[in-house]
Motif scaffolding. Sequence first.
Motif, PDB file in Angstrom:
ATOM      1  N   LEU A 180       0.835  -1.210   0.000  1.00 23.90           N
ATOM      2  CA  LEU A 180       0.000   0.000   0.000  1.00 23.90           C
ATOM      3  C   LEU A 180       0.866   1.255   0.000  1.00 23.90           C
ATOM      4  O   LEU A 180       0.632   2.185  -0.780  1.00 23.90           O
ATOM      5  N   GLY A 181       1.852   1.298   0.860  1.00 20.30           N
ATOM      6  CA  GLY A 181       2.751   2.441   0.905  1.00 20.30           C
ATOM      7  C   GLY A 181       3.502   2.629  -0.389  1.00 20.30           C
ATOM      8  O   GLY A 181       3.639   3.755  -0.894  1.00 20.30           O
ATOM      9  N   ASN A 182       3.966   1.546  -0.964  1.00 22.90           N
ATOM     10  CA  ASN A 182       4.707   1.601  -2.215  1.00 22.90           C
ATOM     11  C   ASN A 182       3.840   2.159  -3.344  1.00 22.90           C
ATOM     12  O   ASN A 182       4.265   3.062  -4.079  1.00 22.90           O
ATOM     13  N   LEU A 183       2.626   1.640  -3.496  1.00 23.94           N
ATOM     14  CA  LEU A 183       1.764   2.086  -4.597  1.00 23.94           C
ATOM     15  C   LEU A 183       1.255   3.513  -4.385  1.00 23.94           C
ATOM     16  O   LEU A 183       1.137   4.280  -5.347  1.00 23.94           O
ATOM     17  N   ARG A 184       0.986   3.885  -3.156  1.00 27.80           N
ATOM     18  CA  ARG A 184       0.553   5.265  -2.882  1.00 27.80           C
ATOM     19  C   ARG A 184       1.655   6.265  -3.218  1.00 27.80           C
ATOM     20  O   ARG A 184       1.373   7.377  -3.651  1.00 27.80           O
ATOM     21  N   SER A 185       2.900   5.861  -3.049  1.00 27.61           N
ATOM     22  CA  SER A 185       4.022   6.762  -3.339  1.00 27.61           C
ATOM     23  C   SER A 185       4.214   6.994  -4.835  1.00 27.61           C
ATOM     24  O   SER A 185       4.981   7.865  -5.231  1.00 27.61           O
ATOM     25  N   ARG A 186       3.509   6.260  -5.655  1.00 31.57           N
ATOM     26  CA  ARG A 186       3.655   6.366  -7.110  1.00 31.57           C
ATOM     27  C   ARG A 186       2.658   7.327  -7.748  1.00 31.57           C
ATOM     28  O   ARG A 186       2.512   7.351  -8.965  1.00 31.57           O
ATOM     29  N   GLY A 187       1.939   8.099  -6.947  1.00 31.71           N
ATOM     30  CA  GLY A 187       1.072   9.145  -7.482  1.00 31.71           C
ATOM     31  C   GLY A 187      -0.339   8.728  -7.837  1.00 31.71           C
ATOM     32  O   GLY A 187      -1.035   9.430  -8.568  1.00 31.71           O
ATOM     33  N   ALA A 188      -0.802   7.600  -7.304  1.00 25.95           N
ATOM     34  CA  ALA A 188      -2.176   7.167  -7.566  1.00 25.95           C
ATOM     35  C   ALA A 188      -3.167   8.124  -6.916  1.00 25.95           C
ATOM     36  O   ALA A 188      -2.897   8.693  -5.849  1.00 25.95           O
ATOM     37  N   GLU A 189      -4.293   8.304  -7.547  1.00 26.79           N
ATOM     38  CA  GLU A 189      -5.386   9.112  -6.984  1.00 26.79           C
ATOM     39  C   GLU A 189      -5.915   8.444  -5.707  1.00 26.79           C
ATOM     40  O   GLU A 189      -6.207   9.098  -4.726  1.00 26.79           O
ATOM     41  N   SER A 190      -6.069   7.133  -5.768  1.00 27.90           N
ATOM     42  CA  SER A 190      -6.504   6.367  -4.596  1.00 27.90           C
ATOM     43  C   SER A 190      -5.949   4.950  -4.711  1.00 27.90           C
ATOM     44  O   SER A 190      -5.709   4.460  -5.817  1.00 27.90           O
TER      45      SER A 190
END
Length: 190
Positions: free
Chosen positions: A121-131
């Motif tokens: 979750l932390g990794n994917l959120r750091s990639r600029g996803a809206e949600s």
Amino acid sequence: MSPDFSHAAFTMDDFTRVVVTDKQIGARLDELAVKIRADYAGKDLLLVGVLKGAVMVMADLARRLPPYVQMDWMAVSSYGSGTRSSGVVRILKDLDADLTGRHVLIVEDIIDTGVTLSWLLGNLRSRGAESVEVAALLRKPDAIQVDIDVKYIGFDIPNEFVVGYGLDWAEKYRTLPFVAILKPSVYAEG
């Protein structure tokens, strides 16, 4: 109809019991798909399946969603060949898609300790996803070590080693259409 194990390398004797049947899985995925379609109506949704365990749930869930929903795959590991998480997360295969501005739904087979999923979750959120949200077929509430907000849960199950419907032990049992508790004597032999 009972599964035919006549040509298989295992029998129902390999399992303590079935915890979720194929009919229960299908019905629950229908319910989750209705919620997901409503929650992401008009949004650019990317399903991110976590290999290899989520293959079955990802395929079956995706077929219940609109055809414009896209899919990508990521492989992370904290298990090796054992039955307990090591807690050390490694990326084995990264995403092909750019997540910037996208709505991402991680599709998981099971939430055990939550350590791997928390890291993901932390990794994917750091990639600029809206949600970034999570849909998991199974969760072991008694095994959770990290508090994670999971938007879509299929079933809570006991804190025992389960196989089937994508879940494996030593790459075996993934193709079972149900989820069952594997007898400790089976994996103690391997």
